[in-house]
Enzyme design. Structure first.
Site, mmCIF file in Angstrom:
data_model
loop_
_atom_site.group_PDB
_atom_site.id
_atom_site.type_symbol
_atom_site.label_atom_id
_atom_site.label_comp_id
_atom_site.label_asym_id
_atom_site.label_seq_id
_atom_site.Cartn_x
_atom_site.Cartn_y
_atom_site.Cartn_z
ATOM 1 N N ARG A 98 -6.494 -44.855 -14.059
ATOM 2 C CA ARG A 98 -6.868 -46.267 -13.880
ATOM 3 C C ARG A 98 -7.923 -46.513 -12.805
ATOM 4 O O ARG A 98 -8.883 -47.244 -13.041
ATOM 5 C CB ARG A 98 -5.624 -47.129 -13.623
ATOM 6 C CG ARG A 98 -4.611 -47.074 -14.760
ATOM 7 C CD ARG A 98 -5.261 -47.367 -16.104
ATOM 8 N NE ARG A 98 -4.311 -47.347 -17.198
ATOM 9 C CZ ARG A 98 -4.385 -46.538 -18.247
ATOM 10 N NH1 ARG A 98 -5.357 -45.651 -18.347
ATOM 11 N NH2 ARG A 98 -3.509 -46.613 -19.214
ATOM 12 N N ASP A 127 -0.577 -51.171 -15.128
ATOM 13 C CA ASP A 127 -2.029 -50.979 -15.208
ATOM 14 C C ASP A 127 -2.829 -52.178 -14.697
ATOM 15 O O ASP A 127 -3.864 -52.020 -14.066
ATOM 16 C CB ASP A 127 -2.423 -50.630 -16.642
ATOM 17 C CG ASP A 127 -1.933 -49.243 -17.026
ATOM 18 O OD1 ASP A 127 -1.737 -48.424 -16.101
ATOM 19 O OD2 ASP A 127 -1.747 -48.971 -18.222
ATOM 20 N N SER A 178 3.263 -48.153 -28.249
ATOM 21 C CA SER A 178 2.059 -48.313 -27.443
ATOM 22 C C SER A 178 1.760 -46.950 -26.825
ATOM 23 O O SER A 178 2.590 -46.373 -26.126
ATOM 24 C CB SER A 178 2.321 -49.349 -26.346
ATOM 25 O OG SER A 178 1.367 -49.202 -25.328
HETATM 26 N N1 ARG Z 1 4.355 -46.146 -17.416
HETATM 27 C C1 ARG Z 1 3.156 -45.390 -17.283
HETATM 28 C C2 ARG Z 1 2.374 -45.818 -16.078
HETATM 29 O O1 ARG Z 1 2.560 -46.890 -15.614
HETATM 30 C C3 ARG Z 1 2.326 -45.377 -18.556
HETATM 31 C C4 ARG Z 1 1.644 -46.627 -18.954
HETATM 32 C C5 ARG Z 1 0.767 -46.339 -20.112
HETATM 33 N N2 ARG Z 1 0.373 -47.456 -20.876
HETATM 34 C C6 ARG Z 1 0.623 -47.605 -22.198
HETATM 35 N N3 ARG Z 1 0.029 -48.565 -22.790
HETATM 36 N N4 ARG Z 1 1.370 -46.801 -22.869
HETATM 37 O O2 ARG Z 1 1.567 -45.119 -15.546
#
Ligand code: ARG
Length: 405
Positions: A98, A127, A178
């Site tokens: 990110r 995120d 997702s």
């Molecule tokens: N829970 C993980 C994190 O916060 C993965 C998030 C990934 N996003 C998704 N859209 N699957 O780093």
């Protein structure tokens, strides 16, 4: 009052959400849109197709940036050196991507003279926090917009919205999951996974075979490290991008790297997260073993504390906090001596270190051996034990005495 936006950089994945966003932002803000997609080693992305789609939906320009090398050098390498596992489980594959995506967003916004950056995150996840903090730290003038939070559409409404505007509906639209992926791992959320007691169905996995149908014969792989950074596999030197891809293949074939845990999100929610991180699992296991071999007991104990803090900052979006730099100085200095090789056995979902060697090892066979000619003077232990337990024994006796009274 509605914010005024002239030009916006959209962090574009090519999926349904960010495609709807392209139209939605144009309709709402009447601004021009530049889209940006980063190649971080996602296996399923066709970057040409993403560009075509973006232009077709009305962006004025599209950028595809191959950021694999920067990702590995400035983010993944640190995660390895920090043995980074959030809550002891998650190798932070999505988390550490990110700040890099945000960095590129700011770079492109500045180059294009854009006054806003839009992302496709919901208001429930991590995120949004990570993007926002990094963007604002790098350039406080840039507005950050999160259309998914603002537009408040259900999946059905979103599909209708897309159909009405000629936005192509992805073929896997019925998939409830997702998914986010890059070189360091693949994360899967939603659908049946939202029931923490339901075992993840096999259809969610794409990088790892089911351990039950993995080869009967174990695979052994030797990973070499130079200053804490992996540099060779089975004696063959290679750049880190190739090395990680190779280990994803090798370990994935043995069903290694599946992770299923309940995760504490930044915003306080607990969520069920499933990951596939074959290379990360092997590399962290191997690195941690080698680092422990070359460091003193005191360094090892303190490193665990530093590593945990590093993972916490990386997870919670505080990559830009000065503490991160402080921790990195320590992590770097420990890793200067993390040189050598580790042999790892891969077998039906398990990854086990079965050997290690290093010129920096604090192991001395002459001291450790149980053979009669060891250099270790066992007689010294008597006095040592006496002193080592002194205070603890004393406290125990006093406790006993006080109970008698
Ligand atoms: N829970 C993980 C994190 O916060 C993965 C998030 C990934 N996003 C998704 N859209 N699957 O780093």
């Amino acid at each position: 009052m509605e914010e005024n936006i002239e030009k916006c950089v959209l962090l574009y994945s090519g999926g349904l959400d960010t495609s709807c966003m392209l139209k939605w932002i144009r309709e709402k803000y009447r601004c021009s849109l530049v889209t940006l997609t980063l190649d971080l080693g996602q296996k399923t992305k066709d970057f040409r197709e993403i560009e075509r789609k973006s232009r077709m939906l009305g962006s004025v320009k599209h950028y595809t940036v191959d950021a694999k090398e920067g990702f590995v050098k400035n983010y993944v390498s640190w995660a390895i050196k920090a043995n980074a596992l959030y809550q002891g489980k998650y190798p932070l594959s999505s988390s550490i991507a990110r700040p890099l995506i945000a960095e590129w967003g700011v770079k492109i916004a500045e180059r294009e003279g854009a006054d806003a950056i839009a992302h496709g995150c919901s208001g429930k996840g991590n995120d949004q926090v990570r993007f926002n903090i990094t963007i604002k730290a790098l350039n406080p003038e840039i507005k950050v917009i999160a259309p998914v939070v603002e537009w408040n559409m259900s999946r059905t409404q979103e599909i209708k919205y897309a159909e009405e505007r000629g936005i192509p509906i992805p073929v896997d639209i019925s998939s409830p999951y997702s998914i986010d992926e890059n070189l360091w791992g693949r994360s899967i959320e939603c659908g049946v996974l939202e029931d923490p007691y339901a075992e993840p169905p096999s259809e969610i996995y794409a990088w790892t075979v089911d351990p039950e149908s993995a080869p009967e014969k174990a695979g052994v792989v030797e990973v070499s490290f130079s200053e804490g950074v992996p540099c060779a596999v089975n004696g063959e030197e290679m750049d880190q991008v190739s090395l990680i891809s190779k280990l994803n293949e090798l370990a994935g074939k043995h069903g290694v790297g599946r992770i299923d845990h309940m995760e504490d999100r930044i915003v306080g929610l607990k969520s069920r997260e499933v990951y596939e991180c074959p290379a990360a699992t092997v590399l962290i296991e191997a690195h941690r073993d080698l680092e422990k071999y070359v460091s003193t007991r005191h360094q090892n104990m303190f490193k665990e504390v530093v590593d945990r803090e590093w993972a916490y900052l990386a997870y919670t979006g505080l990559w830009i906090d000065p503490l991160m730099d402080n921790l990195k100085v320590f992590i770097e200095s420990i890793n200067r001596k993390v040189n050598g090789s580790v042999k790892v056995k891969l077998y039906k979902g398990n990854c086990m270190v079965v050997g290690r060697k290093s010129d920096f090892a604090l192991y001395d066979l002459n001291l450790a051996t149980y053979n009669e000619n060891s250099d270790f003077d066992q007689k010294l232990s008597k006095g040592f034990i006496e002193l080592w337990g002194l205070q603890s024994r004393m406290a125990k006796l006093i406790e006993k005495e006080s109970l008698k009274q």
